[in-house]
Scaffold this active site. Structure first.
Site, mmCIF file in Angstrom:
data_model
loop_
_atom_site.group_PDB
_atom_site.id
_atom_site.type_symbol
_atom_site.label_atom_id
_atom_site.label_comp_id
_atom_site.label_asym_id
_atom_site.label_seq_id
_atom_site.Cartn_x
_atom_site.Cartn_y
_atom_site.Cartn_z
ATOM 1 N N SER A 141 0.690 -1.258 0.141
ATOM 2 C CA SER A 141 -0.029 -0.011 -0.070
ATOM 3 C C SER A 141 0.909 1.196 0.066
ATOM 4 O O SER A 141 1.878 1.195 0.216
ATOM 5 C CB SER A 141 -1.172 0.043 1.223
ATOM 6 O OG SER A 141 -1.789 -0.996 1.207
HETATM 7 N N1 SAH Z 1 -0.686 -4.146 3.917
HETATM 8 C C1 SAH Z 1 0.003 -5.012 2.877
HETATM 9 C C2 SAH Z 1 -0.942 -5.554 1.741
HETATM 10 C C3 SAH Z 1 -1.703 -4.905 0.839
HETATM 11 S S1 SAH Z 1 -2.334 -5.628 -0.302
HETATM 12 C C4 SAH Z 1 1.033 -4.273 2.369
HETATM 13 O O1 SAH Z 1 0.929 -3.208 2.253
HETATM 14 O O2 SAH Z 1 1.909 -4.900 1.960
HETATM 15 C C5 SAH Z 1 -3.568 -6.732 0.337
HETATM 16 C C6 SAH Z 1 -3.160 -8.250 0.865
HETATM 17 O O3 SAH Z 1 -4.262 -8.807 1.171
HETATM 18 C C7 SAH Z 1 -2.621 -9.014 -0.151
HETATM 19 O O4 SAH Z 1 -1.526 -9.465 0.168
HETATM 20 C C8 SAH Z 1 -3.469 -10.130 -0.326
HETATM 21 O O5 SAH Z 1 -2.905 -11.492 -0.827
HETATM 22 C C9 SAH Z 1 -4.407 -10.165 1.047
HETATM 23 N N2 SAH Z 1 -5.662 -10.859 1.067
HETATM 24 C C10 SAH Z 1 -6.602 -10.509 0.118
HETATM 25 N N3 SAH Z 1 -7.833 -11.205 0.330
HETATM 26 C C11 SAH Z 1 -7.549 -11.746 1.620
HETATM 27 C C12 SAH Z 1 -8.307 -12.513 2.440
HETATM 28 N N4 SAH Z 1 -9.745 -12.925 2.139
HETATM 29 N N5 SAH Z 1 -7.637 -12.845 3.653
HETATM 30 C C13 SAH Z 1 -6.402 -12.596 3.866
HETATM 31 N N6 SAH Z 1 -5.761 -11.684 3.141
HETATM 32 C C14 SAH Z 1 -6.181 -11.452 2.025
#
Ligand code: SAH
Length: 213
Positions: free
Chosen positions: A64
């Site tokens: 993000s």
């Molecule tokens: N905050 C993190 C990731 C942001 S992207 C950063 O800044 O790096 C969102 C993340 O949520 C991704 O890694 C994705 O795989 C995860 N995600 C999506 N759906 C999800 C779910 N149902 N349960 C857990 N994680 C999930």
């Protein structure tokens, strides 16, 4: 990759940019000054690591924007020792911020590749959540509930009831709700049945993935 005084200088600059955009929580700004974000992304983006930008990580996901991470962290109002559930571990950058705020962090990731990569990587930097979980964020983590704070870092098509149910009274759930764009939505649990809802502006996240069968 290494961490150098040049990186440190760029982080100080980034903290100033975030301050100008409305981040005032000094602990959050200090976390941004401290965490080597360039180590959380592919080395080909290293020169941009301290701009307020999102980048691709593995499995079609993104790290993000620093502003988004700082904003969510500020709104959560994490106090030392609080139990925080994070949905969407991703690169682990938000996880590191929560750990810098002295939270006890439980972090769930849906993509196995990212779960594996980040659960190996973060401890190497000294960041140790209480648990990394490979699982489905829609369900939360009933066996560790209730939580002081729950943060969702993917765009949720709706607010999962399980997450509201796993909040302590007085707890906060912060979740971006919507399909293509999301409204950052804060729920304060006032009593077992009462929640106060606040909408805190528009954001753009990758979608929260549905359960796999
Ligand atoms: N905050 C993190 C990731 C942001 S992207 C950063 O800044 O790096 C969102 C993340 O949520 C991704 O890694 C994705 O795989 C995860 N995600 C999506 N759906 C999800 C779910 N149902 N349960 C857990 N994680 C999930």
């Amino acid at each position: 990759m290494r961490d150098t005084t040049k990186h440190q200088g760029l982080r100080n600059q980034l903290a100033k940019v975030l301050e100008a955009k409305g981040i005032y929580d000094i602990k959050v700004l200090n976390a941004v000054r401290k965490i080597p974000r360039h180590l959380f992304i592919d080395s080909s983006f290293e020169s941009h690591a301290y701009q307020d930008k999102a980048f691709p990580i593995a499995a079609d996901q993104t790290i993000s924007h620093p502003f988004t991470v700082a904003f969510q962290s500020q709104v959560l109002e994490v106090k030392s020792g609080e139990k925080v559930l994070e949905i969407g571990t991703g690169s682990g950058y938000q996880t590191a911020v929560l750990l810098e705020l002295n939270a006890e962090v439980y972090s769930i990731e849906r993509q196995h590749e990212l779960f594996k990569k980040t659960s190996m990587f973060l401890p190497k930097l000294g960041y140790r959540p209480k648990r990394f979980i490979f699982g489905d964020g829609y369900k939360g983590l009933p066996e560790e509930a209730p939580f002081d704070k729950i943060i969702v870092t993917a765009g949720a098509p709706y607010v999962p009831k399980a997450l509201l149910g796993q909040l302590k009274i007085g707890g906060r759930l912060l979740i971006p709700v919507g399909d293509k764009e999301q409204v950052m939505t804060l729920f304060l649990r006032k009593s077992p049945k009462e929640f106060e809802k606040h909408e805190l502006g528009d954001f753009k996240f990758v979608p929260m993935l549905k359960k796999k069968n």
